[in-house]
Design a protein around this motif. Structure first.
Motif, short mmCIF file in Angstrom:
data_model
loop_
_atom_site.label_atom_id
_atom_site.label_comp_id
_atom_site.label_asym_id
_atom_site.label_seq_id
_atom_site.Cartn_x
_atom_site.Cartn_y
_atom_site.Cartn_z
N TYR A 194 0.10 -1.28 0.20
CA TYR A 194 0.05 0.17 0.14
C TYR A 194 1.11 1.24 -0.17
O TYR A 194 -0.02 2.78 0.06
CB TYR A 194 -1.07 0.31 1.46
CG TYR A 194 -0.35 0.08 2.59
CD1 TYR A 194 0.24 1.29 3.17
CD2 TYR A 194 -0.27 -1.20 3.29
CE1 TYR A 194 1.03 1.11 4.40
CE2 TYR A 194 0.43 -1.27 4.12
CZ TYR A 194 1.34 0.00 5.30
OH TYR A 194 2.15 -0.25 6.62
N GLY A 195 2.06 1.31 0.42
CA GLY A 195 3.16 2.11 0.44
C GLY A 195 2.94 2.98 -0.68
O GLY A 195 3.66 3.17 -0.92
N SER B 29 4.25 10.35 5.92
CA SER B 29 2.82 9.46 6.06
C SER B 29 3.08 8.86 7.22
O SER B 29 4.06 8.02 8.49
CB SER B 29 3.15 8.29 4.70
OG SER B 29 2.34 9.36 3.81
N ILE C 72 5.77 2.28 6.73
CA ILE C 72 5.21 1.21 5.94
C ILE C 72 5.25 -0.06 6.31
O ILE C 72 6.66 -0.52 6.56
CB ILE C 72 5.51 1.73 4.71
CG1 ILE C 72 4.82 3.55 3.94
CG2 ILE C 72 4.65 0.71 3.23
CD1 ILE C 72 3.72 3.24 4.08
N PRO D 40 4.09 -3.38 4.53
CA PRO D 40 3.42 -4.22 3.55
C PRO D 40 2.89 -5.82 3.60
O PRO D 40 1.87 -6.21 3.30
CB PRO D 40 3.83 -3.87 2.33
CG PRO D 40 5.27 -4.02 2.37
CD PRO D 40 5.33 -3.00 4.15
N VAL E 62 -3.95 2.99 8.41
CA VAL E 62 -2.68 3.82 7.67
C VAL E 62 -3.35 4.97 7.62
O VAL E 62 -3.89 4.87 6.97
CB VAL E 62 -1.99 2.68 6.64
CG1 VAL E 62 -1.43 1.85 7.24
CG2 VAL E 62 -3.23 2.68 5.50
N LEU F 219 -1.85 8.23 4.29
CA LEU F 219 -1.06 8.33 3.27
C LEU F 219 -0.96 9.71 3.09
O LEU F 219 -1.98 10.06 2.90
CB LEU F 219 -1.27 7.38 2.13
CG LEU F 219 -1.40 6.06 2.82
CD1 LEU F 219 -1.29 5.41 1.89
CD2 LEU F 219 0.02 5.62 3.66
#
Length: 203
Positions: free
Chosen positions: A124-125, A145, A148, A150, A160, A162
């Motif tokens: 998702y990063g 953010s 991260i 994953p 999370v 971002l």
């Protein structure tokens, strides 16, 4: 008419012309002031609803949208809980790292859950966003953010945040989010499709 009379008229003519030129050129500073005022007015047109000070700087939120949308992608469940539109005055390490002291941003908060009984890698990063104002941001800011991670164990869920720096949040009312699909591991078999969805921001 003698020479002295002609000379006096000539001097008078030059004086009147010089005064006229000065008067006509006077409005220029006012025009510049008007432009500066317009810029200030534009940057302050959005009301600050929340302001937070952290070691990274001062973060102001102009608009917040909640409980927006949910998606299923293979074993992964993704819920967009919140989107903030704001600006930040950065200091210290973050300002030095980003090379920016002042930014505007879109911050997307998601809850991501692995609903399967197996471990899943979900990067998702690498999420990217496009806005209705024509901006495209390939990845979120690493330093602004959440950390991260994953790797999702079976049944693992993470909330999370971002943060995506943008040129301006003025007129922003739609964000297209693109995410790479989940896989068994880094470079492993994909267990879901690449995902793209639109988040409508409406009061």
């Amino acid at each position: 008419m003698n020479k002295i009379g002609l000379y006096g008229m000539f001097v008078t003519f030059l004086f009147v012309t010089a005064c006229s030129d000065t008067t006509e050129s006077d409005p220029q500073p006012d025009a510049e002031e008007g432009t500066e005022a317009g810029v200030e007015e534009s940057s302050e047109s959005m009301e600050v609803m929340e302001e937070t000070e952290t070691e990274e700087g001062t973060f102001s939120i102009y608009e917040r949208y909640q409980d927006l949308t949910s998606y299923e992608d293979g074993p992964m469940s993704i819920s967009v809980n919140q989107v903030n539109l704001g600006s930040a005055e950065l200091v210290g390490f973050v300002a030095a790292t980003t090379g920016e002291e002042q930014i505007e941003y879109v911050e997307v908060e998601m809850e991501i859950e692995n609903t399967s009984g197996d471990a899943v890698y979900f990067p998702y990063g690498e999420t990217s966003v496009e806005t209705n104002t024509g901006e495209s941001i390939e990845t979120p800011s690493i330093v602004l953010s959440d950390e991260i991670d994953p790797d999702f164990a079976a049944g693992d869920a993470k909330t999370v945040q971002l943060l995506f720096p943008v040129e301006s949040v003025q007129g922003l009312n739609e964000v297209v989010v693109t995410m790479n699909g989940p896989s068994t591991e880094v470079g492993g078999d994909q267990v879901g499709e690449d995902l793209q969805f639109t988040v409508e921001l409406a009061s």
